[in-house]
Motif scaffolding. Structure first.
Motif, PDB file in Angstrom:
ATOM      1  N   ALA A   1       0.839  -1.293  -0.120  1.00 42.61           N
ATOM      2  CA  ALA A   1       0.081  -0.019   0.072  1.00 42.61           C
ATOM      3  C   ALA A   1       1.010   1.170  -0.142  1.00 42.61           C
ATOM      4  N   ASN A   2       1.660   1.385   0.952  1.00 43.51           N
ATOM      5  CA  ASN A   2       2.533   2.607   1.232  1.00 43.51           C
ATOM      6  C   ASN A   2       3.792   2.781   0.574  1.00 43.51           C
ATOM      7  N   ARG A   3       4.030   2.310  -0.809  1.00 42.04           N
ATOM      8  CA  ARG A   3       5.194   2.181  -1.458  1.00 42.04           C
ATOM      9  C   ARG A   3       5.807   3.320  -1.153  1.00 42.04           C
ATOM     10  N   GLU A   4       5.255   4.502  -1.520  1.00 46.61           N
ATOM     11  CA  GLU A   4       5.894   5.785  -1.547  1.00 46.61           C
ATOM     12  C   GLU A   4       6.226   6.599  -0.003  1.00 46.61           C
ATOM     13  N   ALA A   5       5.572   5.866   0.940  1.00 50.28           N
ATOM     14  CA  ALA A   5       5.628   6.512   2.279  1.00 50.28           C
ATOM     15  C   ALA A   5       5.881   5.184   3.303  1.00 50.28           C
ATOM     16  N   PRO A   6       7.282   4.939   3.534  1.00 49.36           N
ATOM     17  CA  PRO A   6       7.429   3.986   4.511  1.00 49.36           C
ATOM     18  C   PRO A   6       7.289   4.641   6.101  1.00 49.36           C
ATOM     19  N   MET A   7       6.825   3.706   6.905  1.00 50.74           N
ATOM     20  CA  MET A   7       6.544   3.988   8.298  1.00 50.74           C
ATOM     21  C   MET A   7       7.756   3.651   9.073  1.00 50.74           C
ATOM     22  N   SER A   8       8.312   4.326  10.164  1.00 53.95           N
ATOM     23  CA  SER A   8       8.899   4.182  10.912  1.00 53.95           C
ATOM     24  C   SER A   8       8.986   3.182  12.043  1.00 53.95           C
ATOM     25  N   GLY A   9       7.834   3.422  12.724  1.00 56.49           N
ATOM     26  CA  GLY A   9       7.445   2.873  14.003  1.00 56.49           C
ATOM     27  C   GLY A   9       6.624   1.529  13.601  1.00 56.49           C
ATOM     28  N   THR A  10       5.987   0.940  14.736  1.00 56.36           N
ATOM     29  CA  THR A  10       5.074  -0.042  14.659  1.00 56.36           C
ATOM     30  C   THR A  10       3.639   0.484  15.359  1.00 56.36           C
ATOM     31  N   THR A  11       3.485   1.719  15.147  1.00 53.25           N
ATOM     32  CA  THR A  11       2.281   2.215  15.545  1.00 53.25           C
ATOM     33  C   THR A  11       1.063   2.330  14.460  1.00 53.25           C
ATOM     34  N   GLY A  12       1.382   2.049  13.247  1.00 53.42           N
ATOM     35  CA  GLY A  12       0.508   1.992  12.252  1.00 53.42           C
ATOM     36  C   GLY A  12      -0.586   1.227  12.440  1.00 53.42           C
ATOM     37  N   SER A  13      -1.818   1.785  11.732  1.00 52.37           N
ATOM     38  CA  SER A  13      -2.992   0.996  11.634  1.00 52.37           C
ATOM     39  C   SER A  13      -4.001   1.110  10.594  1.00 52.37           C
ATOM     40  N   LEU A  14      -4.482   0.436  10.055  1.00 54.86           N
ATOM     41  CA  LEU A  14      -5.427   0.610   8.909  1.00 54.86           C
ATOM     42  C   LEU A  14      -6.810   0.709   9.165  1.00 54.86           C
ATOM     43  N   THR A  15      -7.506   1.797   8.856  1.00 51.46           N
ATOM     44  CA  THR A  15      -8.845   2.066   9.304  1.00 51.46           C
ATOM     45  C   THR A  15      -9.759   2.074   8.007  1.00 51.46           C
ATOM     46  N   VAL A  16     -10.954   1.676   8.209  1.00 49.80           N
ATOM     47  CA  VAL A  16     -12.056   1.682   7.061  1.00 49.80           C
ATOM     48  C   VAL A  16     -12.819   2.930   7.582  1.00 49.80           C
ATOM     49  N   ASN A  17     -12.801   3.781   6.934  1.00 53.35           N
ATOM     50  CA  ASN A  17     -13.301   5.368   7.441  1.00 53.35           C
ATOM     51  C   ASN A  17     -14.661   5.254   6.648  1.00 53.35           C
ATOM     52  N   GLY A  18     -15.818   5.182   7.445  1.00 52.01           N
ATOM     53  CA  GLY A  18     -17.232   5.043   6.913  1.00 52.01           C
ATOM     54  C   GLY A  18     -17.582   6.237   6.300  1.00 52.01           C
ATOM     55  N   THR A  19     -17.331   7.597   6.805  1.00 54.12           N
ATOM     56  CA  THR A  19     -17.779   8.637   6.223  1.00 54.12           C
ATOM     57  C   THR A  19     -17.118   8.989   4.848  1.00 54.12           C
ATOM     58  N   GLY A  20     -15.953   8.704   4.726  1.00 57.76           N
ATOM     59  CA  GLY A  20     -15.217   9.029   3.412  1.00 57.76           C
ATOM     60  C   GLY A  20     -15.243   8.035   2.610  1.00 57.76           C
ATOM     61  N   GLY A  21     -15.627   6.755   2.954  1.00 62.30           N
ATOM     62  CA  GLY A  21     -15.784   5.469   2.040  1.00 62.30           C
ATOM     63  C   GLY A  21     -14.410   5.215   1.532  1.00 62.30           C
ATOM     64  N   ARG A  22     -13.506   5.024   2.609  1.00 64.45           N
ATOM     65  CA  ARG A  22     -11.998   4.856   2.115  1.00 64.45           C
ATOM     66  C   ARG A  22     -11.336   4.207   3.234  1.00 64.45           C
ATOM     67  N   LEU A  23     -10.144   3.539   2.718  1.00 59.53           N
ATOM     68  CA  LEU A  23      -9.093   3.020   3.658  1.00 59.53           C
ATOM     69  C   LEU A  23      -8.269   4.063   4.202  1.00 59.53           C
ATOM     70  N   VAL A  24      -7.678   4.038   5.283  1.00 65.30           N
ATOM     71  CA  VAL A  24      -6.904   5.044   5.634  1.00 65.30           C
ATOM     72  C   VAL A  24      -5.647   4.306   6.479  1.00 65.30           C
ATOM     73  N   LEU A  25      -4.409   4.511   6.163  1.00 66.06           N
ATOM     74  CA  LEU A  25      -3.162   3.822   6.841  1.00 66.06           C
ATOM     75  C   LEU A  25      -2.407   5.007   7.348  1.00 66.06           C
ATOM     76  N   ALA A  26      -2.693   5.033   8.957  1.00 63.49           N
ATOM     77  CA  ALA A  26      -1.933   6.335   9.571  1.00 63.49           C
ATOM     78  C   ALA A  26      -1.206   5.749  10.811  1.00 63.49           C
ATOM     79  N   ASP A  27      -0.515   6.556  11.556  1.00 61.02           N
ATOM     80  CA  ASP A  27       0.419   5.991  12.670  1.00 61.02           C
ATOM     81  C   ASP A  27      -0.534   6.671  13.976  1.00 61.02           C
ATOM     82  N   ARG A  28      -0.056   6.361  14.993  1.00 59.63           N
ATOM     83  CA  ARG A  28      -0.559   7.031  16.385  1.00 59.63           C
ATOM     84  C   ARG A  28      -0.772   8.426  16.419  1.00 59.63           C
ATOM     85  N   SER A  29       0.221   9.156  15.832  1.00 55.89           N
ATOM     86  CA  SER A  29      -0.094  10.644  15.753  1.00 55.89           C
ATOM     87  C   SER A  29      -1.198  11.085  14.644  1.00 55.89           C
TER      88      SER A  29
END
Ligand SMILES: *[C@@H]1O[C@H](CO)[C@@H](O)[C@H](O)[C@H]1NC(C)=O
Ligand SMILES: *[C@@H]1O[C@H](CO)[C@@H](O)[C@H](O)[C@H]1NC(C)=O
Ligand SMILES: *[C@@H]1O[C@H](CO)[C@@H](O)[C@H](O)[C@H]1NC(C)=O
Ligand SMILES: *[C@@H]1O[C@H](CO)[C@@H](O)[C@H](O)[C@H]1NC(C)=O
Ligand SMILES: *[C@@H]1O[C@H](CO)[C@@H](O)[C@H](O)[C@H]1NC(C)=O
Ligand SMILES: *[C@@H]1O[C@H](CO)[C@@H](O)[C@H](O)[C@H]1NC(C)=O
Ligand SMILES: *[C@@H]1O[C@H](CO)[C@@H](O)[C@H](O)[C@H]1NC(C)=O
Ligand SMILES: *[C@@H]1O[C@H](CO)[C@@H](O)[C@H](O)[C@H]1NC(C)=O
Ligand SMILES: *[C@@H]1O[C@H](CO)[C@@H](O)[C@H](O)[C@H]1NC(C)=O
Ligand SMILES: *[C@@H]1O[C@H](CO)[C@@H](O)[C@H](O)[C@H]1NC(C)=O
Ligand SMILES: *[C@@H]1O[C@H](CO)[C@@H](O)[C@H](O)[C@H]1NC(C)=O
Length: 842
Positions: free
Chosen positions: A85-113
């Protein structure tokens, strides 16, 4: 599920413990395949598809520290990642999570911050209730209606470097979506690399591999209704795969489906090479097919109007009616400037000359009309002065349709069989005069004369050169071995720079030049007692070098027509071919007109020494024989495609399969055919090969291709399973022809009786079906028509995986006047027209 279980368990501590245990086991044993709306997948958790084929989660590539979200095969280790998924944006820590966002109708990969590293495009959700599911196909799908409604987004639309079966490669014209592959930067870095593979929709659609998005590296040719014009070996619907190509107003794409669900297959763009792998336990990922694979595949290798033919020497020539733009550069094997027309076109008086069995030239500027016939196509081309060539656009079910070129013809490759026919516009004076025999004869005479002059010149040059070179060797004789590489570098044109760059071995090749004294001494001056055998290309001696190293020395017969440079070139090339199932070339020796090749020595002689001898035959039980068959298949597969030089052996036989101390098979004498040079004119070509192993088209017409090797391989397999030698060539006499005998037994449903009973005695059911599979594959390989014979990749797959489907063999290639099934068999014995085209193409 976890949450509800926990809530219910708050009642009693014992029940809590029990439930926690259940939750623990159920979450490890059957992980979920779905992320529901407003929930997420944290680093450390994974989704597993319903039948546990694929797994999605966070991973760190080897040699990297960054975290990526990706999909890999669940049970294959080391992990084979097919999507990131995030080929162009490597994550540095292990706090990432993938969320199904109901309002936007999309998948979001974000870290704790809350920093977003990747997200799918927003979509319109109707109920605000989308869910994401990982399917058994490897597709990760975001669907409306709790996972049952409309597809909002899917990973198959955004490939990384891998195509999976069922994926579409190409365009959805309605949405403008272009699905293409981009390599990883390096094995440890999934960020987009330099190479992409796309369908180019301009003109007639074609698949390309691009470097840096701007320079073409490889082109597979337009779809001709059956296959890509540049890949005549491709089987669009073989027993395991089916290829689809769609080109209409809404879609331009191709895709592949797998007939039997059990076969795992992936297609990956690996730097400049597209590779298809098939999972064959226990060997693991096995290369099934790759492109580009030979010297003619690099884009526009021979320039405009140049025709590339791997079996010719040199490989580039000009199409008939054209001559090199820069003759000097052609001499230096730089053909990139291409060819120019001998006579200007005059429009009304022009005609067409066919170039047969070729990869059609670049169609970026061509136009296609699928609705007209080839005759109408010719008329259309004739009538338009800017039309330079035409061809049929669909060859399935007879030629039909029309492709017209009006810019220079680029990237034409000549095949031994298959491919398409291209009609090139030429001025009347450049066309061969039809039926004008005297003119033909005088032309032939001129060719013969000029050839003899060339030969004389060549011989003269050779003597001068040889003299010079002898002197040079003598000067250096103080040292025992002289590494050839330095002195070769400036002599030998580098044929395939990419190979050197890729393997990085170019400068460390261990090719040694042995001096004549060393060789003569080691073989007792070529004593009779040191003779190991005699082959099509010369005699083999056993030699003892200083230091106790034992070698095999092949003293080549003197009929080679090659010059010194060419010989060295070929030796270099052969030395680059390294594989456990090929005998290793240690070096060579050049002395005057003598040329010798020095190989590693094989303790257990050759396969014929064992299988055709009653007593020794017993030493090779079935499992050992099966390993030998697989080993030979692996070696041949490497020669045909993996090595990227495409070497056709031309003399595969039991005597050329050597056995090392542990009875591992090693193919010998490969590449020697190259040393003898290839004269593509079928009349003068020397047919080298061994009675009993030669395919009909090679024996009769001198036409050779990888499929001639496949034929020899088939004979070899039948010999190995039966311990019988194929004596008669193309006869139907079952006493002498193993092929007739095997075919008869097969048709009677009695193939098991072909097996050498002593060899399969004590084998279980599985081993017997393995042997039966070998008979079937052997018969498939010796089929009469080269097109029907499988290529080695398919052979390897059918042998390595009994659950892979193997087709029913058809009639083997041999001539017979008393055909058993009433089929006319003459076609195998007569010229089948292919040779004629070889001559025309040059
Ligand atoms: C998901 O969250 C949004 C707001 O963040 C809310 O409106 C919606 O009802 C939630 N959906 C479900 C099924 O809980
Ligand atoms: C979904 O995305 C919207 C913005 O697009 C954001 O306001 C909202 O908080 C997100 N919901 C969840 C559950 O992350
Ligand atoms: C969502 O729907 C609206 C109205 O139907 C449309 O204008 C818009 O383009 C749609 N957006 C997407 C991303 O499909
Ligand atoms: C790739 O192409 C860009 C222009 O599109 C150019 O600036 C760059 O130098 C190229 N890189 C290489 C390695 O050729
Ligand atoms: C493709 O091959 C399969 C298996 O051999 C066969 O069942 C199917 O009919 C073929 N399809 C076409 C379109 O030829
Ligand atoms: C184009 O082909 C695809 C796949 O076969 C099909 O789904 C689509 O309807 C076709 N479109 C047209 C305009 O025929
Ligand atoms: C790329 O090719 C090399 C050699 O051909 C192979 O070792 C490697 O596994 C391939 N990489 C992938 C991702 O398939
Ligand atoms: C073209 O060739 C034809 C036949 O060879 C001849 O009759 C005609 O005059 C030529 N036209 C031109 C413009 O040279
Ligand atoms: C296609 O035409 C363009 C413009 O005339 C030209 O620059 C390009 O080289 C042509 N490409 C091929 C493959 O003929
Ligand atoms: C001739 O072919 C060119 C290029 O394909 C095209 O642009 C032109 O319209 C054609 N002329 C006629 C009269 O068909
Ligand atoms: C090619 O011709 C065959 C036989 O006429 C036909 O069935 C097929 O649909 C054609 N293919 C294309 C791509 O037009």
């Amino acid at each position: 599920m976890v949450v509800t279980a926990m809530a219910a368990a708050a009642v009693r501590p014992l029940a809590l413990l029990l439930l926690l245990l259940i939750v623990f086991f159920s979450s490890t044993a059957s992980a979920s395949d779905t992320i529901l709306v407003n929930s997420s997948l944290a680093d450390g958790q994974t989704l597993v598809s319903a039948s546990e084929v694929f797994e999605l989660g966070f991973f760190t590539p080897p040699t990297s520290t960054a975290r990526f979200l990706g999909i890999w095969y669940k049970d294959i280790s080391p992990a084979t990642v097919v999507w990131v998924a995030n080929r162009e944006a490597p994550m540095s820590g292990t706090t990432g999570s993938l969320t199904v966002n109901g309002t936007g109708g999309r998948l979001v990969l974000a870290d704790r911050s809350g920093r977003v590293f990747w997200s799918s495009a927003p979509s319109n959700v109707s109920g605000g209730n989308p869910a994401a599911r990982l399917l058994d196909s490897g597709n990760f799908v975001l669907q409306d209606g709790g996972g049952a409604g409309e597809v909002l987004w899917q990973s198959f639309d955004y490939p990384s470097d891998t195509l999976l079966p069922g994926m579409k490669f190409g365009w959805d014209l309605a949405s403008g979506l272009d699905r293409y592959l981009t390599t990883w930067s390096s094995p440890g870095d999934p960020s987009p690399g330099d190479y992409t593979s796309k369908i180019d929709r301009r003109g007639v659609p074609e698949g390309f591999i691009w470097f840096n998005g701007t320079s073409p590296v490889y082109r597979d040719g337009p779809w001709n209704g059956q296959q890509f014009s540049g890949e005549p070996d491709m089987e669009p619907n073989n027993t395991n795969f089916r290829f689809h190509f769609v080109d209409n107003r809404t879609d331009v794409y191709y895709s592949l489906s797998v007939h039997s669900g059990g076969v795992l297959s992936r297609f990956v763009l690996n730097q400049s090479i597209a590779q298809r792998y098939v999972w064959l336990p226990p060997a693991g990922w096995s290369l099934y097919w790759s492109m580009p694979r030979d010297q003619c595949d690099p884009y526009a290798h021979c320039g405009a109007y140049g025709v590339c033919d791997t079996s010719a020497s040199p490989i580039c020539s000009c199409a008939a009616g054209f001559s090199p733009v820069s003759p000097q550069n052609w001499e230096l094997m730089d053909s990139s400037a291409g060819c120019a027309r001998r006579t200007r076109l005059n429009c009304t008086g022009d005609g067409f000359l066919p170039l047969r069995s070729v990869k059609l030239p670049d169609t970026t500027n061509a136009t296609m009309d699928a609705t007209i016939s080839v005759d109408q196509c010719r008329q259309r081309c004739q009538a338009n002065c800017s039309c330079l060539a035409y061809s049929a656009s669909n060859i399935s079910g007879g030629d039909s349709g029309c492709i017209i070129w009006s810019s220079p013809l680029i990237d034409i490759k000549k095949f031994a069989y298959g491919g398409d026919d291209l009609y090139v516009r030429l001025a009347a004076s450049d066309l061969p005069a039809n039926g004008d025999d005297s003119r033909k004869k005088s032309a032939a005479l001129a060719v013969v004369l000029s050839l003899s002059v060339l030969l004389l010149l060549g011989l003269g040059a050779f003597f001068v050169w040889a003299k010079f070179f002898r002197k040079k060797v003598r000067l250096d004789e103080s040292g025992q071995r002289i590494t050839l590489f330095d002195s070769w570098n400036h002599l030998a044109p580098v044929r395939d720079r990419t190979v050197e760059d890729e393997t990085g071995q170019g400068k460390e090749l261990n090719v040694t030049l042995f001096d004549m004294n060393t060789i003569a001494f080691s073989t007792d001056n070529f004593a009779k007692s040191a003779k190991l055998g005699e082959g099509g290309f010369g005699t083999v001696y056993k030699g003892e070098l200083g230091g106790g190293q034992t070698v095999a020395v092949k003293r080549l017969s003197k009929y080679s027509t090659q010059g010194l440079d060419e010989f060295k070139n070929e030796v270099m090339l052969i030395a680059k071919l390294q594989h456990v199932n090929l005998v290793r070339l240690l070096g060579c020796c050049i002395h005057g007109e003598e040329r010798m090749l020095v190989y590693e020595y094989m303790e257990n002689k050759s396969l014929d020494y064992f299988i055709f001898d009653k007593a020794r035959s017993a030493q090779l039980d079935w499992p050992k024989r099966f390993d030998i068959i697989l080993g030979i298949a692996r070696g041949l597969l490497y020669l045909h495609q993996d090595s990227r030089f495409k070497v056709i052996h031309r003399d595969l036989k039991a005597g050329n399969i050597l056995l090392d101390r542990d009875m591992n098979p090693k193919i010998s004498d490969f590449g020697v055919a190259r040393i003898f040079g290839d004269d593509t004119d079928s009349h003068t070509r020397k047919v080298v090969g061994t009675y009993g192993y030669m395919s009909p088209e090679y024996a009769m017409d001198g036409v050779f291709s990888v499929k001639s090797d496949v034929f020899s391989f088939g004979v070899l397999v039948l010999e190995i399973v039966s311990s019988r030698k194929n004596r008669g060539m193309y006869s139907s006499d079952e006493q002498t022809s193993l092929l007739s005998y095997a075919w008869k037994l097969w048709r009677e449903g009695n193939a098991l009786s072909l097996l050498d009973e002593a060899v399969v005695a004590g084998c279980g059911e599985y081993r017997r079906s393995e042997a039966l599979r070998c008979v079937q594959v052997g018969l498939l390989c010796v089929q009469e028509r080269p097109e029907d014979r499988p290529h080695m990749a398919a052979v390897f797959m059918m042998l390595g995986n009994l659950s892979a489907v193997a087709p029913q063999p058809r009639h083997p290639g041999f001539c017979s006047s008393t055909s058993t099934d009433g089929e006319p068999m003459t076609s195998a014995c007569t010229v089948n027209g292919v040779t004629v085209t070889v001559v025309e193409g040059r």
